[in-house]
Every structure is written in structure tokens, then in C-alpha cells.
Design an enzyme around this catalytic site. Structure first.
Site, PDB file in Angstrom:
ATOM      1  N   ASP A  16       0.820  -1.218   0.000  1.00  0.00           N
ATOM      2  CA  ASP A  16       0.000   0.000   0.000  1.00  0.00           C
ATOM      3  C   ASP A  16       0.857   1.273   0.000  1.00  0.00           C
ATOM      4  O   ASP A  16       1.974   1.281   0.521  1.00  0.00           O
ATOM      5  CB  ASP A  16      -0.915  -0.015   1.232  1.00  0.00           C
ATOM      6  N   ARG A  20      -0.038   7.652  -2.831  1.00  0.00           N
ATOM      7  CA  ARG A  20       0.529   8.762  -2.042  1.00  0.00           C
ATOM      8  C   ARG A  20       1.978   9.026  -2.435  1.00  0.00           C
ATOM      9  O   ARG A  20       2.438  10.166  -2.472  1.00  0.00           O
ATOM     10  CB  ARG A  20       0.430   8.436  -0.538  1.00  0.00           C
ATOM     11  N   ASN A  64     -10.887  -2.930  -5.112  1.00  0.00           N
ATOM     12  CA  ASN A  64     -10.124  -1.944  -5.906  1.00  0.00           C
ATOM     13  C   ASN A  64     -10.761  -1.622  -7.267  1.00  0.00           C
ATOM     14  O   ASN A  64     -10.349  -0.675  -7.935  1.00  0.00           O
ATOM     15  CB  ASN A  64      -8.663  -2.387  -6.084  1.00  0.00           C
TER      16      ASN A  64
END
Ligand code: IPE
Ligand code: IPE
Ligand code: MG
Length: 243
Positions: A16, A20, A64
Site C-alpha cells: 500500500d 501517495r 479496488n
């Protein structure tokens, strides 16, 4: 110099933080997925070299699909590229590749490649390193698929409800024949499992780090393994010194 601690036999990673990582660089999320895929290659090779037997990675969850068409197709393209490479290299590198998840909604092209890598894996030795890629995987979905198959076997007279125990039920899961992970690592800082390995996680040690997956390198993995080695795994019992 101190010897490195013996690694767990099976490590699982929730890969993960790709989005970001990219956003922090002013780049599109898809660039983060590319960096994440490259990191998977690096970490899988490292796991193999330090003697880990199984590495299970969460690549794409049943949830997802909620993401944009652009992002989903970029992830599928990266997977295809990885599988094409794997077909050429896994025999030489002695890496077995296996998929967890429901492959039905995956493109026929990707499914054909997965069948090809399955075939190559079958020709490798059972004790060669194995990477399990979770694709369209959800822990709840895996449990439901297993329950359905067991029920179908009962309806067909091949099995009886009363014979169901943990060992038999495990044999219906995507992870059949693979020991549970001793260590689950989550880069990206979220303190949740997000539907990952819900059955297999029962006694796994969890390790969360704020480092985003594309930045999670070999030293970070060493740190996670060292932290794992310091844990006191009691499995519901008590230590001899405390009796
Ligand atoms: C993990 O990274 C990859 C997938 C879920 C496919 P994310 O894309 O979730 O990255 P963040 O969490 O948004 O940073
Ligand atoms: C989990 O990450 C799934 C994968 C890494 C493939 P998510 O980014 O989808 O999880 P949430 O949404 O933060 O729980
Ligand atoms: Mg995420």
C-alpha cells in the site's frame, strides 16, 4: 557483525501507498503503481535470497474495482508486463508463481498468462521459492468460494458436513497447501487488513510502517523481520517461566 535473524517461512505484504508516493512527487497515481511493481520484483528477489519460502503480496483487492478505469487498467497492464517477464525468467531464477483470488473477471489475456506461469511453476521443485500474487482477491470472497465448493462436494456426496475441520477447510482456500504467514507487513501506515488473508492471519504478527510501498526496501524488510523475531508468540498459551 551480527548474523541476520532467521526469516519467517512465509511473509505477506499489503503493498500500500503507491498513490501517495506518486502524489507526493506531483505525479499521476499510475506512476506510483509502476514504482510499486518494480519494488515487488526487488523485494521478491531479496526474500528468495535470504531464505523466505513464501511471499504473498496483495496486488489488487475485490474492492479496488471502485477506482477509475484509467487506474485499474494501468494496474492490469503492469501485471501483464510482469507476467510476460516472469514467463521468460522464472525457470532460470527458480521462482514459482501462484495466484490467489477470483480470476473470472480478469481479462482472458492475463488469465492465459497466469495459466502459463502456473505450468512453469509446476515444473519447478516444490521447495523452490514461491510468490503468491493476490489479484481480485478478498478474504471474504475467498472464504465464500471455499464454502461454496465444500457445499457442492457435500451435495454431490463426496464430502460430509461433519468431517469439516480446520485442515479440511484450509484445503478449499486459495492458499491450500501453503502454511499461514507468520508475518504480515503493511507499508503506508494504515492499521487495518483491508480484507487480506482473513482466515490465514489468525496468529500472524502484524507490522505496520509509515514508509510507502515504493520506498520499502531491503533494510526495511530486515527491520520488519528483526521486529518479528522480538515478538513473543504465545498462540493462546502461557510461557513456561510464567506457569
Ligand atoms: C496500493 O497502493 C496499490 C493498490 C491498492 C492497487 P494505493 O493505490 O492504495 O496507494 P494509496 O494508499 O492511495 O497511497
Ligand atoms: C489494500 O489497499 C489493497 C492492496 C494493497 C492491493 P487499499 O488502499 O485498497 O486499502 P484501503 O482502501 O486503504 O483499506
Ligand atoms: Mg491504499
Amino acid at each position: 557483525m551480527q548474523d541476520k535473524p532467521t526469516p519467517p517461512r512465509h511473509i505477506a505484504i499489503i503493498m500500500d501507498g503507491n498513490g501517495r508516493w506518486a502524489k507526493g512527487r506531483g505525479l499521476p497515481r499510475t506512476v506510483g503503481h509502476k514504482a510499486g511493481a518494480e519494488n515487488f520484483r526487488k523485494i521478491a528477489t531479496y526474500c528468495k535470497n535470504i531464505g523466505v519460502k513464501y511471499l504473498t503480496v496483495y496486488a489488487f483487492s475485490t474492492e479496488n474495482w471502485k477506482r477509475s478505469e484509467v487506474e485499474v487498467s494501468a494496474i492490469m497492464t503492469l501485471l501483464k508486463r510482469y507476467l510476460l517477464e516472469a514467463v521468460d525468467s522464472m525457470e532460470r531464477d527458480r521462482i514459482r508463481l501462484h495466484f490467489f483470488g477470483d480470476m473470472t473477471p480478469i481479462s482472458p489475456e492475463l488469465r492465459a498468462l497466469a495459466r502459463e506461469t502456473d505450468g512453469i511453476s509446476g515444473r519447478l521443485a516444490a521447495d523452490d521459492f514461491q510468490a503468491n500474487v493476490c489479484l481480485n482477491y478478498g478474504g471474504r470472497d475467498e472464504l465464500l468460494r471455499a464454502a461454496r465448493r465444500f457445499a457442492a462436494d457435500c451435495a454431490a456426496g463426496r464430502r460430509y458436513p461433519n468431517e469439516l475441520d480446520e485442515t479440511l477447510f484450509s484445503s478449499y482456500l486459495d492458499s491450500a497447501g501453503i502454511p499461514d504467514p507468520e508475518l504480515i507487513i503493511r507499508p503506508g501506515g494504515e492499521q487495518r487488513l483491508s480484507n487480506f488473508l482473513l482466515w490465514q492471519c489468525a496468529y500472524a504478527e502484524l507490522y505496520v510502517t509509515d514508509t510507502l510501498w515504493p520506498d520499502f526496501g531491503e533494510r526495511e524488510l530486515d527491520q520488519a523481520i528483526a521486529a518479528f523475531q522480538r515478538r513473543d508468540r504465545r498462540f493462546g498459551g502461557v510461557k513456561e517461566s510464567e506457569t
